[in-house]
Design a protein around this motif. Structure first.
Motif, short mmCIF file in Angstrom:
data_model
loop_
_atom_site.label_atom_id
_atom_site.label_comp_id
_atom_site.label_asym_id
_atom_site.label_seq_id
_atom_site.Cartn_x
_atom_site.Cartn_y
_atom_site.Cartn_z
N TRP A 157 0.84 -1.18 0.00
CA TRP A 157 0.00 0.00 0.00
C TRP A 157 0.89 1.24 0.00
CZ3 TRP A 157 -5.53 0.34 1.84
CH2 TRP A 157 -6.22 -0.83 1.49
N ILE A 158 0.45 2.25 -0.75
CA ILE A 158 1.21 3.49 -0.85
C ILE A 158 1.46 4.10 0.52
CG2 ILE A 158 1.10 5.90 -1.65
CD1 ILE A 158 1.85 3.91 -3.84
N SER A 159 0.50 4.01 1.40
CA SER A 159 0.67 4.62 2.74
C SER A 159 1.85 4.02 3.48
CB SER A 159 -0.61 4.43 3.56
OG SER A 159 -0.96 3.05 3.67
N ILE A 170 4.56 2.65 2.02
CA ILE A 170 5.78 3.13 1.36
C ILE A 170 6.09 4.56 1.80
CG2 ILE A 170 6.94 3.50 -0.85
CD1 ILE A 170 4.93 1.57 -2.12
N GLN A 171 5.05 5.38 1.89
CA GLN A 171 5.23 6.76 2.32
C GLN A 171 5.72 6.84 3.75
OE1 GLN A 171 4.56 9.69 0.24
NE2 GLN A 171 5.90 10.46 1.86
N ALA A 220 0.73 -1.93 -6.66
CA ALA A 220 0.64 -1.21 -5.39
C ALA A 220 -0.76 -0.63 -5.27
CB ALA A 220 1.69 -0.09 -5.32
N GLY A 262 -3.11 2.49 -4.24
CA GLY A 262 -3.24 3.91 -3.96
C GLY A 262 -4.65 4.39 -4.27
N ASP A 293 2.44 9.08 -6.08
CA ASP A 293 2.32 7.66 -5.73
C ASP A 293 3.12 6.80 -6.71
OD1 ASP A 293 0.60 8.50 -3.75
OD2 ASP A 293 -1.23 7.73 -4.72
N LEU A 341 6.77 6.87 -5.97
CA LEU A 341 7.09 6.00 -4.83
C LEU A 341 7.21 4.55 -5.29
CD1 LEU A 341 4.71 7.44 -2.06
CD2 LEU A 341 7.21 7.61 -2.10
N VAL A 342 6.26 4.12 -6.10
CA VAL A 342 6.27 2.74 -6.60
C VAL A 342 7.51 2.48 -7.44
CG1 VAL A 342 5.05 1.08 -8.06
CG2 VAL A 342 3.76 2.54 -6.50
N ILE A 352 0.28 0.23 -10.67
CA ILE A 352 -0.44 0.70 -9.50
C ILE A 352 -1.93 0.60 -9.77
CG2 ILE A 352 -0.44 3.13 -10.22
CD1 ILE A 352 -0.12 3.89 -7.24
#
Length: 317
Positions: A76-78, A80-81, A107, A109, A131, A134-135, A143
C-alpha cells in the motif's frame, strides 16, 4: 490476416472467439488446452492488506511475503510513504525486495483521478504522480487505479471516464508505472465488469488495462461469465479471494472475504476462463478479514498462498 490485433478487438470478442484468435499464434499463443498453458506462466503475489491489522512496517511485510513463498508483493502506498517519511532509503527497500526474490507486481493507492471537479481531478493526478514515483522507487511498474472519489454521487459518463483514464495513463507514461483500472463492486462508478471493459477499450492508450477482483465482481452484480468476453492480456494482476454464501450480496462487505476455496465463488470456472482467454499474469491475494488479522501474519500468508495455488491447480488439472 494482420499480424496485430488491438485490445479493442479482443475486448469485444467472446471468450471462445478470442481464444481461437489467439490460437493462430498472432499474439504468441497456441490452441493448447488451458491446462497446457497454465501454471508455469502464472505468478502469486501478496497484497499486504491481508495482514493489515497486524500493523507491521513494510520491511516486515516484505520479509513475510518472501518467507511464505510468494514471488511478488503488492504494498500500500501509505506504507511506502511511512517508510520514506521515517528517513529510510526507498532504493534500499527496493534492493531488499529484489534480494529476497520478490517483484513489486502492483501497489494500492487512492488518487482521485476520476472525479468531476476539474481542480480536484488535477490534484488527483498530482497525487497519482507522487504515488507512482514512490512505486517506481522500489522497483514497481504498476499501481491500482480505483474510482476513488466517485464511489457515491452521480453516475459518470463512461466516455468521460475513459478520457480521464487516458490522462492518468499519460502520467503513468512519464513515471514508468502503469495504472490498472480497478473494479470496485460497492462503488456507484466502475462497479461492473462491462463498465471497466468499456473504459479500457475507449481510453485509446496501449497500456490501458484492468484489475478485476473475485469479491468485487460478485459485490457489483456482474456475472463471472462476463470474463469470457475479456482478453486475459488486458489483466496483468487479478485480485484473488473468495466470499461466503452469507451475508447476501447486498449486505456483504470487504471484511467477509475469505481464503480462496473457503467460500462459494466459482473459482474453478473463473480461472479456466481467464487462462483460456490468455491470462498469464499475477494472482494477488487481497483480503480484509479481521479474523485473519488476529493470527500470526506469516501463518496467514502461507495459508493464503497454499489455498490460492490449490484453487489454480484444481482448475487447471
Amino acid at each position: 490476416m494482420s499480424s496485430f490485433i488491438d485490445r479493442r478487438h479482443l475486448l469485444s470478442m467472446s471468450g471462445a472467439a478470442a481464444f481461437a484468435t489467439l490460437g493462430t499464434g498472432l499474439i504468441g499463443h497456441t490452441t493448447a488446452s488451458a491446462a497446457d498453458q497454465s501454471t508455469p506462466k502464472l505468478r502469486y503475489c501478496f497484497n499486504t492488506s491481508t495482514i493489515r491489522g497486524q500493523n507491521l512496517p513494510i520491511e516486515q511485510e516484505v520479509e513475510i511475503a518472501a518467507k511464505a513463498g510468494y514471488t511478488g508483493i503488492e504494498p500500500w502506498i501509505s506504507k511506502i510513504q511511512d517508510y520514506k517519511d521515517s528517513g529510510k532509503s526507498l532504493h534500499d527497500l527496493g534492493k531488499r525486495i529484489a534480494d529476497l526474490g520478490l517483484k513489486v507486481e502492483s501497489a494500492i493507492g487512492f488518487a482521485q483521478w476520476i472525479v468531476d471537479d476539474p481542480e480536484k481531478r488535477k490534484a488527483g493526478l498530482e497525487t497519482a504522480k507522487r504515488d507512482m514515483d514512490l512505486v517506481a522507487s522500489i522497483g514497481g511498474t504498476r499501481i491500482a487505479a480505483p474510482p476513488a472519489g466517485a464511489t457515491n454521487g452521480p453516475k459518470l459518463d463512461l466516455l468521460e471516464v475513459a478520457q480521464r483514464y487516458n490522462a492518468l495513463l499519460q502520467v503513468g507514461d512519464a513515471a514508468g508505472v502503469v495504472p490498472e483500472l480497478e473494479l470496485w463492486g460497492f462503488s456507484t462508478n466502475l462497479n461492473r465488469l462491462g463498465e471497466v471493459a468499456m473504459v479500457v477499450t475507449e481510453a485509446n492508450h496501449p497500456s490501458a488495462c484492468m484489475m478485476p477482483d473475485v469479491y468485487h465482481i460478485y459485490k457489483g452484480g456482474s456475472s463471472f461469465s462476463g470474463l469470457e468476453a475479456i482478453s486475459g492480456h488486458v489483466i496483468p494482476v487479478f485480485h484473488m479471494n473468495d466470499y461466503p454464501a452469507e451475508p447476501p450480496r447486498e449486505k456483504i462487505n470487504d471484511s467477509a472475504r475469505v481464503f480462496p476455496g473457503d467460500g462459494v465463488a466459482p473459482l474453478k470456472s473463473m480461472i479456466q476462463t481467464l487462462v483460456g482467454n490468455g491470462f498469464s499474469g499475477v494472482f494477488s491475494l487481497e483480503l480484509f478479514n479481521p479474523e485473519y488479522w488476529k493470527r500470526d501474519a506469516l501463518e496467514v500468508a502461507k495459508e493464503g498462498l497454499d489455498k490460492m495455488k490449490a484453487s489454480v491447480e484444481s482448475a487447471l488439472s
